[in-house]
Design an enzyme around this catalytic site. Sequence first.
Site, PDB file in Angstrom:
ATOM      1  N   ASP A  17      38.556  60.444  22.812  1.00  0.00           N
ATOM      2  CA  ASP A  17      37.794  61.184  21.802  1.00  0.00           C
ATOM      3  C   ASP A  17      36.811  62.146  22.480  1.00  0.00           C
ATOM      4  O   ASP A  17      35.602  61.898  22.548  1.00  0.00           O
ATOM      5  CB  ASP A  17      37.058  60.210  20.890  1.00  0.00           C
TER       6      ASP A  17
ATOM      7  N   ASP B 164      46.038  52.761  20.069  1.00  0.00           N
ATOM      8  CA  ASP B 164      44.670  53.281  20.092  1.00  0.00           C
ATOM      9  C   ASP B 164      43.686  52.150  20.412  1.00  0.00           C
ATOM     10  O   ASP B 164      43.987  50.969  20.218  1.00  0.00           O
ATOM     11  CB  ASP B 164      44.346  53.902  18.731  1.00  0.00           C
TER      12      ASP B 164
ATOM     13  N   GLU C 272      41.267  49.750  25.173  1.00  0.00           N
ATOM     14  CA  GLU C 272      40.505  49.459  26.395  1.00  0.00           C
ATOM     15  C   GLU C 272      40.214  47.960  26.600  1.00  0.00           C
ATOM     16  O   GLU C 272      40.195  47.562  27.775  1.00  0.00           O
ATOM     17  CB  GLU C 272      39.189  50.254  26.399  1.00  0.00           C
TER      18      GLU C 272
END
Length: 656
Positions: free
Chosen positions: A436, A366, A369
């Site tokens: 998300d 998770d 990035e």
Amino acid sequence: MLIETRPSEILRVEPWGPHAFRVRSAPNGIQDDLPGALLETPPAETRQQGNSLINGRITAELTAGRLRFTHSETGRELLAEKAPHAGHEGPRVHAPLGDGTYRLEQIFDGYDDERVYGLGQHQHGRLDQKGLVLDLIQRNTTTTIPFLFSSRGYGLLWNNPAMGRVELAADATRWVADTAHQIDYWITAGDTPAEIMASYADATGHAPMLPEWASGFFQSKLRYKTQNELLAVARRYKELGLPLAVIVADYFHWERMGDWRFDPEFWPDPEAMVKQLDQLGVKLMVSVWPTSEPGSDTYEQLRADGQLVGSVEGGPLTQSWPAKGQGERFQPSAYVDSFSAGARRKLWSELREHYLDKGIEVFWLDASEPDVVHRKAEQAIYAAGPGKQVGNMYGHVHAQGVYEGMVDAGFDRPLNHTRSAWAGTQRYGIALWSGDIHTTWDALATQVRTGLNVALSGIPWWNSDIGGFHGGDPTDPAYQELMIRWFQFGTFCPIMRLHGVRSPAGPFVAEQTGAPNEVWSFGEQALAIMREHLLIRERLRPYLMNLAEAAHERGEPVLRPLLFDFPNDDRAWTVDDQFMLGPDLLAAPVLAPGLTRRTVYLPPGAEWVELATGDGQGPGTIEVDTPLARIPIFVRAGSFAAARLLKVSIGENPLD
């Protein structure tokens, strides 16, 4: 090879695999050791005719410094650099920035008949991206994969991890790198979409074969707070006779960011938990963030070893996140520098000791990035260079570290979830999800087009949070309808995963947990419909494993637009609210509330059977009933998918 040397530029065009060329251009010499996606490829059989180089289906022609690519057999122009206006610098621009790098531009002609697909994961809601400007950056819900799939019969990879943009204008396509060393792109030609995707997989890497467990259903929520709570959910699935392949322990199952282990207060015996899940036939996937906060098990050692991402402002790059015991007082966390081989090994050693050695074989990468505001992303300093130059590859090398650790541990087909990827990340055994996203009908419709473009970006394994991520009240009938329709869509996605933070969720703190998010949480009607779709998913699993072989061996997307299987049908290139799951199953999800009928386009070239009725349909445009219990699904008559799924329509239980 074609080489042109001028006072201001060196241009090199070389074959890079069959039917493909790599083009590099720089003011002061070509560099071979810069970060990129391309793998070494076997020598291609080429021939040169004057200023043209022929490599299978594609020919490169260099005239007066301008490149033009054509189909070798037909002579049809695939792509050409834009002819410069008088006094213009030309189609390749290297603007010096004074530090040895350049602001780069590569400008191609625009074509009125061109449609543009791929380019990663974006939330603009478009399938054909012609006319858009896309930032080449990474953020939550946005995944930059700079591979452009064109309706003109070519694919182009912008082999540069620098931040920038691509402008897909009517009169030109312009690729821009804000700061980099050289222009570097790869282009291939194909007579079919399958040939283009196969060439891309050969050039950037093939996805490993999917493990069989990953074709099943994943249960997740933000978040299960304790070992007992998670086990109780898994047991109830089994008590209700519902298929469950994977259950997820989301973030803050740890004490501090950077501990990469279970908090013993709430998860006292992970090894026993895994054994109990194994007895139920369920895998455990754990969330792993690339963050480490002061006071954690790893922070001081990572900093001392220079294995944290740096900042142009000095010290480690940090972003503030919730921390246990701090309420809404967020605390700064640093980021593991996954461009450093040593940092990747350190992270893997922690994952191996605290998870793998306890039987946990699936990781959820998770916030990879990494999840920082854009200003900070530009300020990052990595082992491979400044964030502006290499930052788009962070999620790629982060996945690489976990993949290589698992391969070294003996896994020949690992699969880990990730929220970020780049060109070639498919070779590191990942499933990408769309981050998300919101809990709206617009968000659901957007995911269909997002997933189709991801498919044409070389990533075969993709999913969205079923039901959306942000919010959604399980007791609200309006949301229950959205959840049912999303669940039906998710049933026919490459990966099927239920996740989100349901309302009421409370404040964003480390201890946060949302409302229930299991299939029995949305009312009896929803449970009955979801049960039927879980059984359909079980029927699909052998078919999905067949598709996994095609993805692994030939780079074929699993979820894909109709154009992939029906490229000679002009209408198939424009349908953006339906999709194929492999070659034999066509799905038409319901993407708005209250719909009891919808239009479906069935392309010619196949005999279609409607799953709900067993009746033959099409080809052409038809109207189909869409009661809440189902979405329109069609299978090719006589296909493997038809043989599996038509049994479900008459009530056979695939668990028997």
